[in-house]
Design a protein around this motif. Sequence first.
Motif, PDB file in Angstrom:
ATOM      1  N   ILE A 173       4.737 -18.429  21.718  1.00 27.03           N
ATOM      2  CA  ILE A 173       5.713 -18.367  20.624  1.00 27.03           C
ATOM      3  C   ILE A 173       5.172 -17.387  19.590  1.00 27.03           C
ATOM      4  N   PRO A 174       5.917 -16.331  19.236  1.00 26.91           N
ATOM      5  CA  PRO A 174       5.418 -15.376  18.239  1.00 26.91           C
ATOM      6  C   PRO A 174       5.226 -16.052  16.879  1.00 26.91           C
ATOM      7  N   ILE A 175       4.020 -15.900  16.310  1.00 26.39           N
ATOM      8  CA  ILE A 175       3.704 -16.531  15.026  1.00 26.39           C
ATOM      9  C   ILE A 175       3.104 -15.500  14.079  1.00 26.39           C
ATOM     10  N   ALA A 176       3.341 -15.705  12.779  1.00 27.46           N
ATOM     11  CA  ALA A 176       2.821 -14.802  11.749  1.00 27.46           C
ATOM     12  C   ALA A 176       2.565 -15.601  10.478  1.00 27.46           C
ATOM     13  N   VAL A 177       1.890 -14.958   9.536  1.00 31.43           N
ATOM     14  CA  VAL A 177       1.603 -15.578   8.236  1.00 31.43           C
ATOM     15  C   VAL A 177       2.277 -14.761   7.142  1.00 31.43           C
ATOM     16  N   ALA A 178       2.922 -15.457   6.200  1.00 28.65           N
ATOM     17  CA  ALA A 178       3.496 -14.824   5.010  1.00 28.65           C
ATOM     18  C   ALA A 178       2.873 -15.511   3.795  1.00 28.65           C
ATOM     19  N   THR A 179       1.833 -14.891   3.243  1.00 26.93           N
ATOM     20  CA  THR A 179       1.109 -15.488   2.127  1.00 26.93           C
ATOM     21  C   THR A 179       1.277 -14.671   0.855  1.00 26.93           C
ATOM     22  N   SER A 180       1.331 -15.355  -0.274  1.00 27.55           N
ATOM     23  CA  SER A 180       1.426 -14.655  -1.556  1.00 27.55           C
ATOM     24  C   SER A 180       0.085 -14.066  -1.984  1.00 27.55           C
ATOM     25  N   SER A 181      -0.976 -14.392  -1.264  1.00 26.52           N
ATOM     26  CA  SER A 181      -2.308 -13.881  -1.598  1.00 26.52           C
ATOM     27  C   SER A 181      -2.388 -12.361  -1.467  1.00 26.52           C
ATOM     28  N   ALA A 182      -3.373 -11.792  -2.158  1.00 23.60           N
ATOM     29  CA  ALA A 182      -3.715 -10.382  -1.961  1.00 23.60           C
ATOM     30  C   ALA A 182      -4.536 -10.266  -0.682  1.00 23.60           C
ATOM     31  N   GLU A 183      -4.550  -9.069  -0.084  1.00 25.12           N
ATOM     32  CA  GLU A 183      -5.216  -8.902   1.205  1.00 25.12           C
ATOM     33  C   GLU A 183      -6.720  -9.187   1.135  1.00 25.12           C
ATOM     34  N   ASP A 184      -7.396  -8.688   0.085  1.00 30.00           N
ATOM     35  CA  ASP A 184      -8.846  -8.923  -0.004  1.00 30.00           C
ATOM     36  C   ASP A 184      -9.154 -10.407  -0.177  1.00 30.00           C
ATOM     37  N   SER A 185      -8.323 -11.093  -0.951  1.00 28.71           N
ATOM     38  CA  SER A 185      -8.486 -12.538  -1.154  1.00 28.71           C
ATOM     39  C   SER A 185      -8.256 -13.288   0.160  1.00 28.71           C
ATOM     40  N   MET A 186      -7.226 -12.883   0.910  1.00 24.69           N
ATOM     41  CA  MET A 186      -6.935 -13.515   2.200  1.00 24.69           C
ATOM     42  C   MET A 186      -8.134 -13.385   3.144  1.00 24.69           C
ATOM     43  N   ILE A 226      -0.205 -10.682   9.544  1.00 18.97           N
ATOM     44  CA  ILE A 226      -0.308 -11.425   8.290  1.00 18.97           C
ATOM     45  C   ILE A 226       0.213 -10.526   7.175  1.00 18.97           C
ATOM     46  N   ILE A 227       1.227 -11.009   6.465  1.00 19.57           N
ATOM     47  CA  ILE A 227       1.787 -10.266   5.332  1.00 19.57           C
ATOM     48  C   ILE A 227       1.233 -10.862   4.040  1.00 19.57           C
ATOM     49  N   CYS A 228       0.629 -10.014   3.201  1.00 21.56           N
ATOM     50  CA  CYS A 228       0.031 -10.459   1.937  1.00 21.56           C
ATOM     51  C   CYS A 228       0.910  -9.991   0.781  1.00 21.56           C
ATOM     52  N   GLY A 229       1.657 -10.919   0.207  1.00 26.17           N
ATOM     53  CA  GLY A 229       2.690 -10.573  -0.762  1.00 26.17           C
ATOM     54  C   GLY A 229       2.212  -9.893  -2.024  1.00 26.17           C
ATOM     55  N   SER A 230       0.981 -10.200  -2.465  1.00 22.99           N
ATOM     56  CA  SER A 230       0.486  -9.617  -3.720  1.00 22.99           C
ATOM     57  C   SER A 230       0.090  -8.156  -3.572  1.00 22.99           C
ATOM     58  N   LEU A 283      -5.864 -11.899 -14.512  1.00 22.44           N
ATOM     59  CA  LEU A 283      -6.139 -11.714 -13.081  1.00 22.44           C
ATOM     60  C   LEU A 283      -7.594 -11.339 -12.819  1.00 22.44           C
ATOM     61  N   LYS A 284      -8.221 -10.646 -13.742  1.00 24.20           N
ATOM     62  CA  LYS A 284      -9.635 -10.297 -13.577  1.00 24.20           C
ATOM     63  C   LYS A 284     -10.495 -11.572 -13.536  1.00 24.20           C
ATOM     64  N   ILE A 285     -10.221 -12.488 -14.466  1.00 24.96           N
ATOM     65  CA  ILE A 285     -10.947 -13.767 -14.515  1.00 24.96           C
ATOM     66  C   ILE A 285     -10.611 -14.602 -13.278  1.00 24.96           C
ATOM     67  N   TYR A 286      -9.319 -14.688 -12.995  1.00 22.89           N
ATOM     68  CA  TYR A 286      -8.806 -15.530 -11.909  1.00 22.89           C
ATOM     69  C   TYR A 286      -9.368 -15.090 -10.557  1.00 22.89           C
ATOM     70  N   ARG A 287      -9.273 -13.801 -10.262  1.00 25.88           N
ATOM     71  CA  ARG A 287      -9.717 -13.296  -8.960  1.00 25.88           C
ATOM     72  C   ARG A 287     -11.220 -13.468  -8.769  1.00 25.88           C
ATOM     73  N   LYS A 288     -11.985 -13.256  -9.841  1.00 25.80           N
ATOM     74  CA  LYS A 288     -13.444 -13.411  -9.746  1.00 25.80           C
ATOM     75  C   LYS A 288     -13.788 -14.854  -9.353  1.00 25.80           C
ATOM     76  N   ARG A 289     -13.115 -15.818  -9.992  1.00 24.68           N
ATOM     77  CA  ARG A 289     -13.398 -17.229  -9.708  1.00 24.68           C
ATOM     78  C   ARG A 289     -12.891 -17.636  -8.322  1.00 24.68           C
ATOM     79  N   VAL A 290     -11.749 -17.108  -7.930  1.00 26.07           N
ATOM     80  CA  VAL A 290     -11.215 -17.399  -6.592  1.00 26.07           C
ATOM     81  C   VAL A 290     -12.196 -16.888  -5.528  1.00 26.07           C
ATOM     82  N   ASP A 291     -12.665 -15.658  -5.712  1.00 24.75           N
ATOM     83  CA  ASP A 291     -13.599 -15.074  -4.737  1.00 24.75           C
ATOM     84  C   ASP A 291     -14.901 -15.871  -4.654  1.00 24.75           C
ATOM     85  N   GLU A 292     -15.323 -16.467  -5.768  1.00 26.22           N
ATOM     86  CA  GLU A 292     -16.558 -17.255  -5.785  1.00 26.22           C
ATOM     87  C   GLU A 292     -16.379 -18.627  -5.142  1.00 26.22           C
TER      88      GLU A 292
END
Length: 230
Positions: free
Chosen positions: A105-118, A135-139, A73-82
């Motif tokens: 119409i009430p709308i929302a987001v349900a993402t598996s992303s972490a909040e900082d990544s979102m 917005i709900i961030c599942g991670s 996740l350290k490698i993955y998140r760094k590259r995602v953020d870049e």
Amino acid sequence: MTFQKVTHVIFDMDGLLIESESVYNKIICEIAADYGKVYDLKTKLKILGTPEPDTARIAIEEMNLPLTCEEFLKIYRKRVDEELTNPVLMPGAKKLVEHLHKHKIPIAVATSSAEDSMKIKTQNHKELFSLFHHIICGSTDPEVKHGKPAPDIFLVCASKFPDKPDPSLCLVLEDAPNGVKGARAAGMQAVLVPNEDVSEELRKPANLVLKSLLDFKPELFGLPPFNDSD
């Protein structure tokens, strides 16, 4: 084909609202290649739509990577953020979100992303994402105990609307089979807008499968239809 009328709509984010899945695939392919492994379609479909800790666990197990989840996740998140500072919106996303918002119409987001990544991924689309009630961030959300394909994120997301609708009144829009499974397990209807790699078998749990959000007809679910001025 008939569907139940809904009052609330929940959107996935990655691969549905923003084009980010190709970047995730590239990053995981690169991590795998660093260790002489290949990120194949079977593993990709298991990972698609999962929260980050599950992404790491599945990748490590399926490809036998010599990494801990924390190291991955350290490698993955760094590259995602870049690489995901300015993803483009998916076809039809802006039009549909603005249409539903305009008609209250009430709308929302349900993402598996972490909040900082979102926040990084949506920083250039703040106006559009401000239209969602929440917005709900599942991670990173402590209330989401289990990631997609578990129903948790969708049930938590529905509970955050002020009127707390019954799950049967919520429609979920997803690009990942794991997300559709979670939505159906939550007692919600689900529309799947899949990548072409997704097999017919994995599409079956969805109430409706579309090629693009441009093909979505809100009136099928009792929502206000698009008109010529939209």
